[in-house]
Design a protein around this motif. Sequence first.
Motif, PDB file in Angstrom:
ATOM      1  N   THR A   1       0.829  -1.203   0.000  1.00 43.49           N
ATOM      2  CA  THR A   1       0.000   0.000   0.000  1.00 43.49           C
ATOM      3  C   THR A   1       0.866   1.257   0.000  1.00 43.49           C
ATOM      4  OG1 THR A   1      -1.812  -1.137   1.105  1.00 43.49           O
ATOM      5  CG2 THR A   1      -1.784   1.265   1.291  1.00 43.49           C
ATOM      6  N   ASN A   2       2.019   1.172   0.636  1.00 44.98           N
ATOM      7  CA  ASN A   2       2.948   2.301   0.716  1.00 44.98           C
ATOM      8  C   ASN A   2       3.996   2.281  -0.403  1.00 44.98           C
ATOM      9  OD1 ASN A   2       2.434   3.979   3.274  1.00 44.98           O
ATOM     10  ND2 ASN A   2       2.161   1.869   3.954  1.00 44.98           N
ATOM     11  N   ASN A   3       3.745   1.464  -1.431  1.00 49.23           N
ATOM     12  CA  ASN A   3       4.629   1.370  -2.607  1.00 49.23           C
ATOM     13  C   ASN A   3       6.053   0.972  -2.236  1.00 49.23           C
ATOM     14  OD1 ASN A   3       2.606   2.116  -4.506  1.00 49.23           O
ATOM     15  ND2 ASN A   3       2.812   4.217  -3.770  1.00 49.23           N
ATOM     16  N   ILE A   4       6.175   0.132  -1.241  1.00 47.41           N
ATOM     17  CA  ILE A   4       7.486  -0.401  -0.875  1.00 47.41           C
ATOM     18  C   ILE A   4       7.579  -1.763  -1.553  1.00 47.41           C
ATOM     19  CG2 ILE A   4       8.950  -1.163   1.028  1.00 47.41           C
ATOM     20  CD1 ILE A   4       7.436   1.006   2.714  1.00 47.41           C
ATOM     21  N   GLY A   5       8.287  -1.791  -2.669  1.00 44.89           N
ATOM     22  CA  GLY A   5       8.327  -2.981  -3.511  1.00 44.89           C
ATOM     23  C   GLY A   5       9.556  -3.835  -3.299  1.00 44.89           C
ATOM     24  N   ASN A   6      10.205  -3.683  -2.177  1.00 47.10           N
ATOM     25  CA  ASN A   6      11.396  -4.474  -1.902  1.00 47.10           C
ATOM     26  C   ASN A   6      11.035  -5.952  -1.788  1.00 47.10           C
ATOM     27  OD1 ASN A   6      11.692  -1.681  -0.768  1.00 47.10           O
ATOM     28  ND2 ASN A   6      13.791  -2.376  -0.676  1.00 47.10           N
ATOM     29  N   ARG A   7      11.979  -6.792  -2.128  1.00 45.65           N
ATOM     30  CA  ARG A   7      11.786  -8.234  -2.002  1.00 45.65           C
ATOM     31  C   ARG A   7      11.571  -8.552  -0.528  1.00 45.65           C
ATOM     32  NH1 ARG A   7      15.690 -12.386  -1.304  1.00 45.65           N
ATOM     33  NH2 ARG A   7      17.294 -10.792  -1.513  1.00 45.65           N
ATOM     34  N   LEU A   8      10.522  -9.302  -0.239  1.00 47.70           N
ATOM     35  CA  LEU A   8      10.195  -9.661   1.138  1.00 47.70           C
ATOM     36  C   LEU A   8      10.438 -11.148   1.328  1.00 47.70           C
ATOM     37  CD1 LEU A   8       8.871  -8.441   3.773  1.00 47.70           C
ATOM     38  CD2 LEU A   8       6.817  -9.619   3.005  1.00 47.70           C
ATOM     39  N   VAL A   9      11.229 -11.466   2.331  1.00 44.01           N
ATOM     40  CA  VAL A   9      11.481 -12.855   2.694  1.00 44.01           C
ATOM     41  C   VAL A   9      10.748 -13.096   4.009  1.00 44.01           C
ATOM     42  CG1 VAL A   9      13.250 -14.533   3.318  1.00 44.01           C
ATOM     43  CG2 VAL A   9      13.738 -12.807   1.556  1.00 44.01           C
ATOM     44  N   LEU A  10       9.942 -14.147   4.064  1.00 44.62           N
ATOM     45  CA  LEU A  10       9.171 -14.448   5.260  1.00 44.62           C
ATOM     46  C   LEU A  10       9.766 -15.656   5.960  1.00 44.62           C
ATOM     47  CD1 LEU A  10       6.712 -14.032   7.115  1.00 44.62           C
ATOM     48  CD2 LEU A  10       5.408 -15.490   5.523  1.00 44.62           C
ATOM     49  N   ALA A  11      10.086 -15.483   7.239  1.00 49.98           N
ATOM     50  CA  ALA A  11      10.495 -16.598   8.098  1.00 49.98           C
ATOM     51  C   ALA A  11       9.389 -16.765   9.133  1.00 49.98           C
ATOM     52  CB  ALA A  11      11.830 -16.305   8.764  1.00 49.98           C
TER      53      ALA A  11
ATOM     54  N   ASP B   1      18.369 -19.591  10.033  1.00 49.51           N
ATOM     55  CA  ASP B   1      18.838 -20.323   8.849  1.00 49.51           C
ATOM     56  C   ASP B   1      19.009 -19.376   7.670  1.00 49.51           C
ATOM     57  OD1 ASP B   1      19.003 -22.788  10.087  1.00 49.51           O
ATOM     58  OD2 ASP B   1      17.133 -23.578   9.244  1.00 49.51           O
ATOM     59  N   TYR B   2      18.066 -18.464   7.488  1.00 48.38           N
ATOM     60  CA  TYR B   2      18.175 -17.507   6.384  1.00 48.38           C
ATOM     61  C   TYR B   2      19.391 -16.602   6.578  1.00 48.38           C
ATOM     62  CZ  TYR B   2      17.212 -13.967   2.935  1.00 48.38           C
ATOM     63  OH  TYR B   2      17.337 -13.109   1.866  1.00 48.38           O
ATOM     64  N   LEU B   3      19.521 -16.024   7.755  1.00 48.01           N
ATOM     65  CA  LEU B   3      20.604 -15.068   7.998  1.00 48.01           C
ATOM     66  C   LEU B   3      21.983 -15.715   7.941  1.00 48.01           C
ATOM     67  CD1 LEU B   3      18.909 -13.019  10.830  1.00 48.01           C
ATOM     68  CD2 LEU B   3      19.546 -12.160   8.561  1.00 48.01           C
ATOM     69  N   PHE B   4      22.079 -16.966   8.405  1.00 53.65           N
ATOM     70  CA  PHE B   4      23.379 -17.630   8.471  1.00 53.65           C
ATOM     71  C   PHE B   4      23.591 -18.650   7.352  1.00 53.65           C
ATOM     72  CE2 PHE B   4      22.652 -16.419  13.014  1.00 53.65           C
ATOM     73  CZ  PHE B   4      23.584 -15.390  13.028  1.00 53.65           C
ATOM     74  N   CYS B   5      22.642 -18.683   6.390  1.00 47.38           N
ATOM     75  CA  CYS B   5      22.760 -19.551   5.209  1.00 47.38           C
ATOM     76  C   CYS B   5      22.933 -21.012   5.605  1.00 47.38           C
ATOM     77  CB  CYS B   5      23.901 -19.083   4.303  1.00 47.38           C
ATOM     78  SG  CYS B   5      23.743 -17.370   3.787  1.00 47.38           S
ATOM     79  N   THR B   6      22.094 -21.479   6.522  1.00 47.95           N
ATOM     80  CA  THR B   6      22.130 -22.859   6.975  1.00 47.95           C
ATOM     81  C   THR B   6      20.767 -23.496   6.727  1.00 47.95           C
ATOM     82  OG1 THR B   6      21.511 -22.159   9.218  1.00 47.95           O
ATOM     83  CG2 THR B   6      23.866 -22.404   8.760  1.00 47.95           C
ATOM     84  N   GLY B   7      20.649 -24.779   7.046  1.00 46.22           N
ATOM     85  CA  GLY B   7      19.372 -25.485   6.898  1.00 46.22           C
ATOM     86  C   GLY B   7      18.836 -25.379   5.487  1.00 46.22           C
ATOM     87  N   THR B   8      17.578 -24.978   5.345  1.00 53.56           N
ATOM     88  CA  THR B   8      16.964 -24.881   4.022  1.00 53.56           C
ATOM     89  C   THR B   8      17.551 -23.740   3.189  1.00 53.56           C
ATOM     90  OG1 THR B   8      15.180 -23.505   4.892  1.00 53.56           O
ATOM     91  CG2 THR B   8      14.766 -25.878   4.790  1.00 53.56           C
ATOM     92  N   HIS B   9      18.349 -22.888   3.816  1.00 54.36           N
ATOM     93  CA  HIS B   9      18.949 -21.764   3.093  1.00 54.36           C
ATOM     94  C   HIS B   9      20.441 -21.967   2.833  1.00 54.36           C
ATOM     95  CE1 HIS B   9      15.321 -19.353   3.209  1.00 54.36           C
ATOM     96  NE2 HIS B   9      15.147 -19.784   4.452  1.00 54.36           N
TER      97      HIS B   9
END
Length: 147
Positions: A25-35, A43-51
């Motif tokens: 709604t606020n035109n923030i089109g940045n890529r959003l990653v959901l944990a 895992d996302y931040l440290f590039c472990t597990g599924t990432h």
Amino acid sequence: MNDKSILLVEDNPDDAALTVHALETNNIGNRLVLARDGVEALDYLFCTGTHTGRDPDDHPSVVLLDLKLPKIDGLEVLRRIRATESTRLQPVVILTSSNEDEDRIKGYALGANSYVRKPVDFDDFVRAAGQLGLYWLLLNQTPPRGN
């Protein structure tokens, strides 16, 4: 395409959908990653597990971190982020429904950059998310990352 991403750490599907809607709604089109829990966020931040295999130099512009998470709670996620050299300067905004003084104190003591209570009113939430996005993605200047 904007390459600055947002890591949203949120286990409640309704709150996650509301946050996505508010950013759009606020035109923030940045890529959003959901944990959806603390383990997935780490895992996302440290590039472990599924990432495993994710580019470790691809840091999100900001982490929007809920506190009440399954598996590992938000304060422990924050502690681990700050305890690791590669992520210790990562901008982290606690975005939570908690209005407990103790949560705010612990969050800041562990190095949160900001603590934002989720507004209950939909329109207020949309406004707050827009302000968060504008500040953390456009105005905030982060320190350079080491190699």
